[in-house]
Structure formats: C-alpha cells, structure tokens
Scaffold this motif. Structure first.
Motif, PDB file in Angstrom:
ATOM      1  N   SER A   5       0.655  -1.194  -0.201  1.00 34.36           N
ATOM      2  CA  SER A   5       0.079   0.168  -0.197  1.00 34.36           C
ATOM      3  C   SER A   5       1.042   1.205   0.094  1.00 34.36           C
ATOM      4  CB  SER A   5      -0.865  -0.261   0.753  1.00 34.36           C
ATOM      5  OG  SER A   5      -1.245   0.966   1.297  1.00 34.36           O
ATOM      6  N   ARG A   6       0.288   2.339  -0.274  1.00 39.80           N
ATOM      7  CA  ARG A   6       0.948   3.190  -0.549  1.00 39.80           C
ATOM      8  C   ARG A   6       0.794   4.033   0.967  1.00 39.80           C
ATOM      9  NH1 ARG A   6      -1.374   4.153  -5.703  1.00 39.80           N
ATOM     10  NH2 ARG A   6      -3.404   5.503  -4.717  1.00 39.80           N
ATOM     11  N   VAL A 116       1.716   0.570  -4.722  1.00 42.02           N
ATOM     12  CA  VAL A 116       3.232   0.950  -4.695  1.00 42.02           C
ATOM     13  C   VAL A 116       3.006   0.463  -6.569  1.00 42.02           C
ATOM     14  CG1 VAL A 116       5.428   0.783  -3.954  1.00 42.02           C
ATOM     15  CG2 VAL A 116       3.631   1.179  -2.520  1.00 42.02           C
ATOM     16  N   TYR A 126       3.372  -3.189  -9.686  1.00 43.40           N
ATOM     17  CA  TYR A 126       2.847  -2.918  -8.842  1.00 43.40           C
ATOM     18  C   TYR A 126       3.690  -3.939  -7.873  1.00 43.40           C
ATOM     19  CZ  TYR A 126      -2.049  -1.913 -10.075  1.00 43.40           C
ATOM     20  OH  TYR A 126      -3.026  -0.957 -10.767  1.00 43.40           O
ATOM     21  N   LYS A 139       1.933  -2.631   5.926  1.00 40.37           N
ATOM     22  CA  LYS A 139       1.621  -2.055   4.636  1.00 40.37           C
ATOM     23  C   LYS A 139       0.925  -3.090   3.288  1.00 40.37           C
ATOM     24  CE  LYS A 139       4.597   0.870   3.233  1.00 40.37           C
ATOM     25  NZ  LYS A 139       4.146   1.856   2.792  1.00 40.37           N
TER      26      LYS A 139
END
Length: 189
Positions: A5-6, A116, A126, A139
């Motif tokens: 995840s961003r 991400v 990704y 994350k």
C-alpha cells in the motif's frame, strides 16, 4: 495476492477510518447491514463504483469476491453468485467477503491507499508480496482491508467488553472474525 500500500496504516488509524466510513454511510447501529451499506457506497460514488454478480465458474477457486479496477478511477466489485445468495440469506462469512471488497474501495478511492508502483524493465508494475519478501502488515493492502472490515463489522468501542456470544448475536461478524477480534484486537488482561 497482496500488494504494498502507498499508506502505512496502524490498527488505530484503521479504526478511525472505520468510524469515518460508518458516518459516511450513515450506519448508527452496532450491526452493520452489509448489503444496505454496499448499496449506499455505490450510491455515494456512482461514477466510481458498481458491482456485478457473476457465475461461480468465472472466479478462481478461493476467490469469493474481488475489487477490480475498470479504468480511470472506476472499480467493480465482482461477487460470486453463491456468495451473494448466501449474503442475502444472512451468511456471516459471505457478508464479510463483500464488506472486505467495500473496504478495499474505501481505502483506495477515498484514502489513496492503492498499490505502490515502480518501474521495471517492462514498464510499470505493482510492488507485491513474495515468499522471500513479505510485506509488513501495516503496508499490506490485504491486511489493511481485513482490518478495516473487522473494525467496521465489529466496532471496537461498542464491542471491546462483549463476550464471543454477545458479539456474534449483536453483529454480522463470522465466528472466525469474532475469534480474531477477541484474540488479537482486544488485549486480554
């Protein structure tokens, strides 16, 4: 499959997002009416979210539902036909599968917690979790959606002092979700 995840999100941050989501969807009861909340979410974001109920054979074996990007900030929640039928009849696990995909949408669309992206030899890709490179939970897009689903379906402040039986009778959470909540979210003293 899991993606990085961003956003890094703690359990406390996920809990605050769950409170926001319940307010946004105007859910005032402890028991989350998942299918009604699902419709409200789609009504709130008609240009960004829709769903389709598809035959079971269009899904991989252990995929019950999934959030699929359909283009420029548009997503489809695809739901296995038997899962939807069971959810309509109150099956708690099936309601959880649908809620989990709703949570992916909330995290990605509202909080920009999408995957991400990085550039490799063949273009954009990704950042994913692999056997030799596990993502930390904070994350992990899957952990974030599971945690948000749990927090929305079992509101911590209302349920932290409940027994297993009380949680199951007052929420739509599955037995497994309730066990997880009692073992890992509510810290026994």
């Amino acid at each position: 499959m899991d993606y990085e995840s961003r956003l890094s999100l703690s359990r406390i941050q996920v809990r605050e997002i769950s409170k926001f989501a319940r307010r946004m969807l105007k859910i005032k009861t402890v028991k989350l009416p998942v299918l009604k909340a699902h419709e409200k979410l789609i009504d709130k974001f008609p240009n960004n979210l829709y769903y389709r109920i598809l035959p079971d054979d269009e899904f991989e074996t252990n995929v019950m539902a999934e959030l699929v990007p359909e283009g420029n900030d548009v997503y489809c929640i695809k739901i296995r036909e038997t899962v939807y039928e069971k959810a309509v009849n109150g099956d708690r696990a099936s309601l959880g599968f649908i809620c989990h995909e709703m949570c992916h949408f909330i995290l990605i669309h509202i909080f920009d917690a999408g995957p991400v992206m990085y550039v490799n030899e063949s273009g954009l890709a990704y950042a994913r979790s692999f056997k030799d490179k596990e993502l930390p939970r904070y994350k992990s897009m899957e952990w974030q959606a599971m945690a948000l689903c749990g927090e929305i379906m079992i509101p911590y402040e209302k349920c932290k002092d409940y027994s297993f039986k009380q949680i199951v009778s007052r929420t739509y959470s599955s037995d497994e979700q309730t066990k997880y909540f009692l073992r890992w979210v509510v810290k026994p003293e």
